[in-house]
Write a protein that holds these residues in place. Structure first.
Motif, mmCIF file in Angstrom:
data_model
loop_
_atom_site.group_PDB
_atom_site.id
_atom_site.type_symbol
_atom_site.label_atom_id
_atom_site.label_comp_id
_atom_site.label_asym_id
_atom_site.label_seq_id
_atom_site.Cartn_x
_atom_site.Cartn_y
_atom_site.Cartn_z
ATOM 1 N N UNK A 195 104.695 81.724 62.111
ATOM 2 C CA UNK A 195 103.616 82.489 61.494
ATOM 3 C C UNK A 195 104.177 83.446 60.452
ATOM 4 N N UNK A 196 103.677 83.315 59.230
ATOM 5 C CA UNK A 196 104.196 84.085 58.102
ATOM 6 C C UNK A 196 103.071 84.900 57.466
ATOM 7 N N UNK A 197 103.355 86.157 57.199
ATOM 8 C CA UNK A 197 102.422 86.996 56.453
ATOM 9 C C UNK A 197 103.020 87.241 55.078
ATOM 10 N N UNK A 251 99.774 95.121 59.994
ATOM 11 C CA UNK A 251 100.855 95.048 60.973
ATOM 12 C C UNK A 251 100.620 95.936 62.188
ATOM 13 N N UNK A 252 99.802 96.963 62.041
ATOM 14 C CA UNK A 252 99.503 97.831 63.183
ATOM 15 C C UNK A 252 98.651 97.106 64.226
ATOM 16 N N UNK A 253 97.934 96.081 63.793
ATOM 17 C CA UNK A 253 97.025 95.375 64.698
ATOM 18 C C UNK A 253 97.327 93.891 64.851
ATOM 19 N N UNK A 254 98.329 93.407 64.117
ATOM 20 C CA UNK A 254 98.660 91.982 64.143
ATOM 21 C C UNK A 254 100.175 91.813 64.140
ATOM 22 N N UNK A 255 100.596 90.583 64.282
ATOM 23 C CA UNK A 255 102.035 90.290 64.278
ATOM 24 C C UNK A 255 102.296 88.984 63.545
ATOM 25 N N UNK A 256 103.510 88.854 63.033
ATOM 26 C CA UNK A 256 103.940 87.608 62.401
ATOM 27 C C UNK A 256 105.420 87.414 62.710
ATOM 28 N N UNK A 257 105.894 86.195 62.534
ATOM 29 C CA UNK A 257 107.306 85.914 62.783
ATOM 30 C C UNK A 257 108.182 86.390 61.631
ATOM 31 N N UNK A 258 107.702 86.174 60.405
ATOM 32 C CA UNK A 258 108.458 86.568 59.210
ATOM 33 C C UNK A 258 107.474 87.101 58.174
ATOM 34 N N UNK A 259 107.892 88.141 57.471
ATOM 35 C CA UNK A 259 107.095 88.721 56.396
ATOM 36 C C UNK A 259 107.762 88.437 55.059
ATOM 37 N N UNK A 260 107.008 87.838 54.124
ATOM 38 C CA UNK A 260 107.471 87.688 52.746
ATOM 39 C C UNK A 260 106.947 88.881 51.963
ATOM 40 N N UNK A 261 107.840 89.682 51.437
ATOM 41 C CA UNK A 261 107.467 90.969 50.858
ATOM 42 C C UNK A 261 107.896 91.095 49.403
ATOM 43 N N UNK A 262 106.937 91.415 48.555
ATOM 44 C CA UNK A 262 107.234 91.717 47.155
ATOM 45 C C UNK A 262 107.641 93.186 47.059
ATOM 46 N N UNK A 263 108.428 93.531 46.051
ATOM 47 C CA UNK A 263 108.819 94.923 45.856
ATOM 48 C C UNK A 263 107.769 95.670 45.042
ATOM 49 N N UNK A 320 102.710 78.550 59.118
ATOM 50 C CA UNK A 320 101.316 78.963 59.117
ATOM 51 C C UNK A 320 101.183 80.337 58.471
ATOM 52 N N UNK A 321 100.363 80.440 57.417
ATOM 53 C CA UNK A 321 100.139 81.722 56.754
ATOM 54 C C UNK A 321 99.083 82.488 57.535
ATOM 55 N N UNK A 322 99.490 83.595 58.131
ATOM 56 C CA UNK A 322 98.580 84.369 58.971
ATOM 57 C C UNK A 322 97.666 85.278 58.166
ATOM 58 N N UNK A 323 98.018 85.520 56.919
ATOM 59 C CA UNK A 323 97.188 86.390 56.098
ATOM 60 C C UNK A 323 97.949 86.931 54.905
ATOM 61 N N UNK A 324 97.219 87.644 54.047
ATOM 62 C CA UNK A 324 97.794 88.214 52.837
ATOM 63 C C UNK A 324 97.503 89.707 52.774
ATOM 64 N N UNK A 325 98.420 90.433 52.159
ATOM 65 C CA UNK A 325 98.193 91.846 51.848
ATOM 66 C C UNK A 325 98.511 92.037 50.375
ATOM 67 N N UNK A 326 97.624 92.751 49.670
ATOM 68 C CA UNK A 326 97.816 92.957 48.239
ATOM 69 C C UNK A 326 98.634 94.200 47.911
ATOM 70 N N UNK A 327 98.873 95.039 48.902
ATOM 71 C CA UNK A 327 99.666 96.248 48.656
ATOM 72 C C UNK A 327 100.216 96.757 49.984
ATOM 73 N N UNK A 328 101.045 97.791 49.895
ATOM 74 C CA UNK A 328 101.701 98.303 51.085
ATOM 75 C C UNK A 328 100.765 98.906 52.111
ATOM 76 N N UNK A 329 99.668 99.510 51.645
ATOM 77 C CA UNK A 329 98.715 100.118 52.575
ATOM 78 C C UNK A 329 98.025 99.034 53.405
ATOM 79 N N UNK A 330 97.566 97.970 52.727
ATOM 80 C CA UNK A 330 96.942 96.858 53.448
ATOM 81 C C UNK A 330 97.925 96.245 54.433
ATOM 82 N N UNK A 331 99.177 96.131 54.006
ATOM 83 C CA UNK A 331 100.200 95.532 54.864
ATOM 84 C C UNK A 331 100.415 96.353 56.128
ATOM 85 N N UNK A 332 100.541 97.662 55.989
ATOM 86 C CA UNK A 332 100.754 98.521 57.153
ATOM 87 C C UNK A 332 99.569 98.459 58.115
ATOM 88 N N UNK A 333 98.364 98.469 57.557
ATOM 89 C CA UNK A 333 97.169 98.369 58.398
ATOM 90 C C UNK A 333 97.156 97.055 59.167
#
Length: 210
Positions: free
Chosen positions: A2-4, A41-53, A26-39
């Motif tokens: 599971x990848x976010x 991850x506080x309620x969900x989990x993934x095996x690996x996160x692909x993160x843009x800078x 499996x793509x578990x979801x997308x986040x468009x910015x760091x705030x969405x990402x933190x929200x």
């Protein structure tokens, strides 16, 4: 697996879907910015996160710092268009498990995901070249794809001590042809064309070994 994905470029997000077709990803979801990402991850989990800078209002590096404050544990691979020394060094400092440039092929990202998911670390060839060429202070075992064997380590240590080829052969009871083979393999692993370059580049590697 599971990848976010945290990236603010929608075209790239659609590209991931195409790249992952036929893979056990499996793509578990997308986040468009760091705030969405933190929200998320506080309620969900993934095996690996692909993160843009480069994201706003919280960029990838700020998000990584907040992970520690919020006690969020996730394996992170940076996928960025930034390939400069300062960005790679910062990512390593913040404990990312991998770093891939956006310009690199999709199969590189798939390979990175599989390696990190399995508990390893993955830095793409271009990122490895940057780390080695700039002598970034890292454990080279973590970024060199082909590990240095114990016998190769002996050769590297003597080369770093400025032993000549004949002295290395005598010290290790090794033939000239065998030594040439070892040196060629080491040059390939450390991405340098000469033994002089290999001796210079070996400093940081040996610092973590001796």
């Amino acid at each position: 697996m599971n990848v976010h994905i945290a990236d603010d470029h929608e075209v790239l997000l659609r590209g991931y879907q195409s790249v992952f077709e036929g893979e056990d990803i499996n793509i578990t979801g997308y986040s468009n910015n760091g705030i969405e990402l933190l929200d998320w991850l506080k309620n969900n989990a993934c095996d690996v996160l692909l993160l843009d800078i480069e994201m706003s209002p919280i960029d990838g590096f700020e998000a990584l710092k907040l992970f520690k404050q919020e006690h969020i544990k996730v394996k992170v691979i940076i996928v960025s268009s930034f390939g400069q020394e300062m960005f790679v060094a910062k990512a390593i400092e913040l404990g990312v498990k991998g770093y891939v440039l956006k310009e690199e092929a999709g199969d590189v990202i798939v390979k990175a995901l599989k390696e990190v998911f399995a508990g390893g670390v993955f830095y793409s060839k271009k990122v490895q070249e940057l780390i080695l060429s700039q002598n970034l202070d890292v454990d080279y075992d973590k970024i060199i794809e082909e590990k240095v064997t114990p016998r190769e380590l002996q050769v590297l240590e003597l080369l770093h001590k400025e032993f000549s080829s004949s002295e290395i052969e005598e010290e290790l009871k090794m033939s000239g042809s065998s030594l040439r083979t070892f040196l060629q393999r080491l040059r390939n692993k450390f991405m340098v064309p000469t033994n002089v370059g290999l001796a210079k580049r070996s400093y940081l590697y040996l610092k973590n070994k001796i």
